[in-house]
Design an enzyme around this catalytic site. Structure first.
Site: not given
Length: 155
Positions: A84, A86, A123-125
């Site tokens: 996710d 940083w 990855h939740c974008l």
């Protein structure tokens, strides 16, 4: 679940910040029968209260939990590689420090070499290139756009 046909026995490797998204994985993974391998830099570990709950859930549900600072150790034999952002909202002034702390945590094909042969990436974008390189992000193993569509239906 959609991709693998079920969650029981899957190993999820979280590589990145000990943030709210990781906390969600931690509080649910064992209950769904998933093993969890977490790699965070020193000083960016998940909340200790959440870690204790996760340890208890792992014992109760018979799953494995690994906490490490080594991204390759976390990725070892993992079915799912996840990261996710940083730098979350409100942390913009910490950007330099965070980017330095997270060096070596970018998910790349090198990271995936130690993962299971059927590995996927989530990855939740939105994503930043320092979190995951283009080769992984746009690979056939990347499920980020399916993940985004599925999230749409929960809104």
């Amino acid at each position: 679940q959609e991709h693998y046909g079920g969650l029981q026995g899957l190993t999820v490797a979280w590589i990145g910040d000990g943030n709210n998204v990781l906390h969600s994985f931690m509080t649910s993974a064992a209950k769904l029968g998933m093993h969890l391998r977490i790699a965070t830099p020193r000083g960016f570990e998940p909340d200790l209260r959440i870690t204790k709950i996760t340890e208890q859930n792992s014992k109760e549900y018979g799953t494995k939990l690994l906490l490490t600072t080594d991204p390759l150790e976390a990725a070892d034999s993992a079915n799912v590689l996840v990261t996710d952002t940083w730098i979350s909202m409100g942390q913009e002034e910490e950007k330099k420090e965070r980017l330095k702390a997270f060096q070596g945590y970018q998910i790349t094909m090198q990271t995936a070499k130690s993962a299971a042969s059927n590995w996927t990436f989530l990855h939740c974008l939105p994503r930043k290139p320092e979190e995951v390189d283009d080769e992984v992000f746009y690979s056939p193993q990347s499920l980020v756009f399916q993940e985004a569509e599925n999230r749409k239906w929960t809104i």
